[in-house]
Design a protein around this motif. Sequence first.
Motif, short mmCIF file in Angstrom:
data_model
loop_
_atom_site.label_atom_id
_atom_site.label_comp_id
_atom_site.label_asym_id
_atom_site.label_seq_id
_atom_site.Cartn_x
_atom_site.Cartn_y
_atom_site.Cartn_z
N GLN A 24 0.84 -1.20 0.00
CA GLN A 24 0.00 0.00 0.00
C GLN A 24 0.87 1.26 0.00
N GLU A 25 1.88 1.27 0.87
CA GLU A 25 2.78 2.42 0.97
C GLU A 25 3.54 2.66 -0.33
N GLN A 26 3.83 1.60 -1.06
CA GLN A 26 4.55 1.70 -2.33
C GLN A 26 3.62 2.04 -3.50
N GLY A 27 2.33 2.12 -3.24
CA GLY A 27 1.36 2.40 -4.29
C GLY A 27 1.13 1.22 -5.22
N LYS A 28 1.41 0.01 -4.76
CA LYS A 28 1.28 -1.18 -5.61
C LYS A 28 0.03 -1.99 -5.31
N LEU A 29 -0.56 -1.81 -4.13
CA LEU A 29 -1.76 -2.56 -3.74
C LEU A 29 -3.00 -1.88 -4.29
N LEU A 30 -3.76 -2.59 -5.10
CA LEU A 30 -4.99 -2.06 -5.66
C LEU A 30 -6.23 -2.63 -4.98
N GLY A 31 -6.11 -3.79 -4.36
CA GLY A 31 -7.23 -4.41 -3.66
C GLY A 31 -6.87 -5.82 -3.24
N ALA A 32 -7.54 -6.31 -2.18
CA ALA A 32 -7.29 -7.66 -1.70
C ALA A 32 -8.42 -8.08 -0.78
N GLN A 33 -8.79 -9.35 -0.83
CA GLN A 33 -9.82 -9.88 0.05
C GLN A 33 -9.63 -11.38 0.21
N PRO A 34 -9.94 -11.91 1.40
CA PRO A 34 -10.00 -13.36 1.56
C PRO A 34 -11.33 -13.85 1.00
N LEU A 35 -11.43 -15.12 0.70
CA LEU A 35 -12.67 -15.71 0.20
C LEU A 35 -13.21 -16.69 1.23
N ARG A 36 -14.51 -16.76 1.33
CA ARG A 36 -15.15 -17.74 2.22
C ARG A 36 -15.11 -19.10 1.54
N GLY A 37 -15.21 -20.15 2.33
CA GLY A 37 -15.26 -21.50 1.77
C GLY A 37 -16.60 -21.72 1.07
N GLY A 38 -16.66 -22.74 0.27
CA GLY A 38 -17.90 -23.06 -0.44
C GLY A 38 -18.13 -22.15 -1.63
N GLY A 39 -19.37 -22.09 -2.07
CA GLY A 39 -19.73 -21.28 -3.22
C GLY A 39 -20.57 -22.08 -4.19
N LYS A 40 -20.69 -21.59 -5.39
CA LYS A 40 -21.44 -22.24 -6.46
C LYS A 40 -20.57 -22.29 -7.70
N VAL A 41 -20.78 -23.32 -8.50
CA VAL A 41 -20.06 -23.48 -9.76
C VAL A 41 -21.09 -23.60 -10.87
N LEU A 42 -20.96 -22.77 -11.89
CA LEU A 42 -21.81 -22.86 -13.07
C LEU A 42 -20.98 -23.47 -14.18
N SER A 43 -21.57 -24.42 -14.92
CA SER A 43 -20.80 -25.06 -15.98
C SER A 43 -21.67 -25.41 -17.17
N GLY A 44 -21.03 -25.46 -18.32
CA GLY A 44 -21.68 -25.87 -19.55
C GLY A 44 -22.60 -24.81 -20.14
N THR A 45 -23.10 -25.11 -21.34
CA THR A 45 -23.95 -24.16 -22.04
C THR A 45 -25.29 -23.96 -21.34
N ALA A 46 -25.70 -24.91 -20.52
CA ALA A 46 -26.95 -24.77 -19.77
C ALA A 46 -26.72 -24.09 -18.42
N ALA A 47 -25.48 -23.73 -18.14
CA ALA A 47 -25.10 -23.09 -16.88
C ALA A 47 -25.65 -23.86 -15.68
N VAL A 48 -25.37 -25.16 -15.66
CA VAL A 48 -25.79 -26.02 -14.56
C VAL A 48 -25.10 -25.56 -13.29
N ILE A 49 -25.86 -25.36 -12.23
CA ILE A 49 -25.34 -24.86 -10.97
C ILE A 49 -25.17 -26.01 -9.99
N THR A 50 -23.96 -26.10 -9.41
CA THR A 50 -23.70 -27.11 -8.38
C THR A 50 -23.03 -26.42 -7.20
#
Length: 117
Positions: free
Chosen positions: A38-64
């Motif tokens: 941050q002090e060097q002006g190099k940090l633009l953003g950062a965040q941790p991610l929570r576990g889990g989530g959703k995955v969309l896949s394929g042309t039908a955007a199947v959600i799992t």
Amino acid sequence: MSEFLLLFRGGDGPSAQESPEKWQAHMQKWMQWMSQLQEQGKLLGAQPLRGGGKVLSGTAAVITDGPYMEGKEMVGGYLICRAAGYAEAVEISKGCPILEFESGSVEVREINVVSMQ
């Protein structure tokens, strides 16, 4: 200057959390590393991610539910930084506290900044 996405994978957060002192010391290293960027002006953003989530896949955007993978492959967070090129972005990444753990890794990817106008 270019923008880079650093993806943090793996690490050993659960074992670091076994001791409040150990976890606090580890988190302090993260804060120091990001503060320096941050002090060097190099940090633009950062965040941790929570576990889990959703995955969309394929042309039908199947959600799992997911993503489900080995812990060392799971993305736990990200940071966006500014660097002159891959060499500097990799050098920045070497300071990442996740690399204190054998299973920790940082994936460095250049962001293809495009204008939406």
